[in-house]
Design an enzyme around this catalytic site. Sequence first.
Site, mmCIF file in Angstrom:
data_model
loop_
_atom_site.group_PDB
_atom_site.id
_atom_site.type_symbol
_atom_site.label_atom_id
_atom_site.label_comp_id
_atom_site.label_asym_id
_atom_site.label_seq_id
_atom_site.Cartn_x
_atom_site.Cartn_y
_atom_site.Cartn_z
ATOM 1 N N LYS A 175 -9.694 -25.562 5.916
ATOM 2 C CA LYS A 175 -8.641 -25.202 4.958
ATOM 3 C C LYS A 175 -7.648 -24.223 5.596
ATOM 4 O O LYS A 175 -6.437 -24.339 5.396
ATOM 5 C CB LYS A 175 -9.263 -24.589 3.690
ATOM 6 N N LYS A 243 -2.763 -14.158 0.583
ATOM 7 C CA LYS A 243 -4.213 -14.082 0.853
ATOM 8 C C LYS A 243 -4.615 -15.098 1.913
ATOM 9 O O LYS A 243 -5.347 -14.779 2.851
ATOM 10 C CB LYS A 243 -4.961 -14.337 -0.457
HETATM 11 P P1 NA7 Z 1 -5.276 -18.281 -10.261
HETATM 12 O O1 NA7 Z 1 -4.507 -19.126 -11.219
HETATM 13 O O2 NA7 Z 1 -4.789 -16.921 -9.991
HETATM 14 O O3 NA7 Z 1 -6.798 -18.256 -10.740
HETATM 15 C C1 NA7 Z 1 -7.729 -17.383 -10.153
HETATM 16 C C2 NA7 Z 1 -8.996 -17.369 -10.956
HETATM 17 O O4 NA7 Z 1 -9.921 -16.427 -10.367
HETATM 18 C C3 NA7 Z 1 -8.789 -16.923 -12.409
HETATM 19 O O5 NA7 Z 1 -9.651 -17.677 -13.226
HETATM 20 C C4 NA7 Z 1 -9.222 -15.455 -12.348
HETATM 21 O O6 NA7 Z 1 -9.627 -14.923 -13.582
HETATM 22 C C5 NA7 Z 1 -10.396 -15.561 -11.397
HETATM 23 N N1 NA7 Z 1 -10.796 -14.256 -10.841
HETATM 24 C C6 NA7 Z 1 -10.095 -13.473 -9.992
HETATM 25 N N2 NA7 Z 1 -10.796 -12.367 -9.675
HETATM 26 C C7 NA7 Z 1 -11.967 -12.450 -10.339
HETATM 27 C C8 NA7 Z 1 -13.117 -11.642 -10.393
HETATM 28 N N3 NA7 Z 1 -13.215 -10.509 -9.687
HETATM 29 N N4 NA7 Z 1 -14.150 -12.041 -11.174
HETATM 30 C C9 NA7 Z 1 -14.060 -13.189 -11.879
HETATM 31 N N5 NA7 Z 1 -13.005 -14.025 -11.867
HETATM 32 C C10 NA7 Z 1 -11.963 -13.666 -11.087
HETATM 33 O O7 NA7 Z 1 -5.365 -18.992 -8.828
HETATM 34 P P2 NA7 Z 1 -5.333 -20.563 -8.463
HETATM 35 O O8 NA7 Z 1 -6.006 -21.336 -9.533
HETATM 36 O O9 NA7 Z 1 -3.959 -20.922 -8.035
HETATM 37 O O10 NA7 Z 1 -6.215 -20.557 -7.128
HETATM 38 C C11 NA7 Z 1 -7.627 -20.448 -7.211
HETATM 39 C C12 NA7 Z 1 -8.240 -20.714 -5.846
HETATM 40 O O11 NA7 Z 1 -7.945 -22.044 -5.391
HETATM 41 C C13 NA7 Z 1 -7.712 -19.773 -4.757
HETATM 42 O O12 NA7 Z 1 -8.773 -19.405 -3.903
HETATM 43 C C14 NA7 Z 1 -6.684 -20.635 -4.038
HETATM 44 O O13 NA7 Z 1 -6.457 -20.187 -2.713
HETATM 45 C C15 NA7 Z 1 -7.258 -22.029 -4.138
HETATM 46 P P3 NA7 Z 1 -8.525 -14.320 -14.615
HETATM 47 O O14 NA7 Z 1 -8.013 -15.518 -15.365
HETATM 48 O O15 NA7 Z 1 -7.458 -13.677 -13.764
HETATM 49 O O16 NA7 Z 1 -9.280 -13.354 -15.440
#
Ligand code: NA7
Length: 290
Positions: A175, A243
């Site tokens: 990736k 990131k």
């Molecule tokens: P998003 O739309 O920013 O979604 C990220 C998700 O990760 C979202 O559900 C967040 O929850 C969750 N999140 C982030 N930090 C935490 C922690 N500490 N604990 C639990 N959940 C968390 O990103 P994308 O969907 O565009 O991308 C997701 C991945 O796919 C990323 O690695 C890309 O590089 C590829 P929230 O809703 O903010 O509470």
Amino acid sequence: MSDKRTATGFIGLGLMGEPMSLKLCAAGYPLTVWNRTRKKTATAIEAGAILAESPAEVAKASDIIFLCLTDTEAVEDVLFGRHGITNGGSGKIVVDHSTISPKAAIEFAARLRDHHDIRFIDAPVTGGVPGAIKGNLTVFAGGESSDIEAVRPAISHLAGKLLHIGANGAGQTTKLCNQVMVMTTFVTMAEMLKLAENSGVDSTQIPEILAEGFANSQVLQLFGQRMARRDPELTGRLTIAQKDLDLIRAAGRETGTPLPMCGTATEVVRLAIARGLGDRDVSQFIRLYD
Ligand code: NA7
């Protein structure tokens, strides 16, 4: 293990995770979901998913648990935190669709296997939100063949291709290689479109005009028009791009690989974020030049 009766779980219903989880519901899999911000689970619940109170509860209810989370730290929290998956029982397979550090993927897989009897597949995706909505993502998988074959039927509803690259970590490394091309194309695409604009050429026509030539790419076709039009629709945050670039540079340092173009891409994306574009769509990067 994986057929229509397999209990599945999904954690992280963000821009990518929500449409991916809906594909599992539509395919008839029993699905339990959890998201840190609860309201983002609403669409999946409407589609028939069951809401869990924690990652541990998702794990208790599921044989296969899919993750799609922001970064390495988020995945670590969800796996090993106080209410994490490791508190939800053994014998499960975790499929991590997040893009995280390859080294961390190897370490998480070993900890899960050795201390919790949980198998782990690093399974980052390419194809973005359009691919997630269509269910035709490509998955780069790292892990044991038998685990990957066990989850293949369920993943076939999210992805046109599930490619087994090698052992844990190999999916994430692949990736990052993908992102070297995608991210450098993104930043040069903004420069190219701006040059067209400043020279009096209609930049919104450029993707179609270049479609048959050497400059064509999926990035140009999927994002070029949107970038030229400054389309504000959010399909992926610029902070997520940052990131990925940081992960690429860390991998470059660890392997002794010079990555000067990625270095430049990283710094211009950092500058765009410093100018307040971080939570905007990646296509909005062109505003740095406006
Ligand atoms: P998003 O739309 O920013 O979604 C990220 C998700 O990760 C979202 O559900 C967040 O929850 C969750 N999140 C982030 N930090 C935490 C922690 N500490 N604990 C639990 N959940 C968390 O990103 P994308 O969907 O565009 O991308 C997701 C991945 O796919 C990323 O690695 C890309 O590089 C590829 P929230 O809703 O903010 O509470």
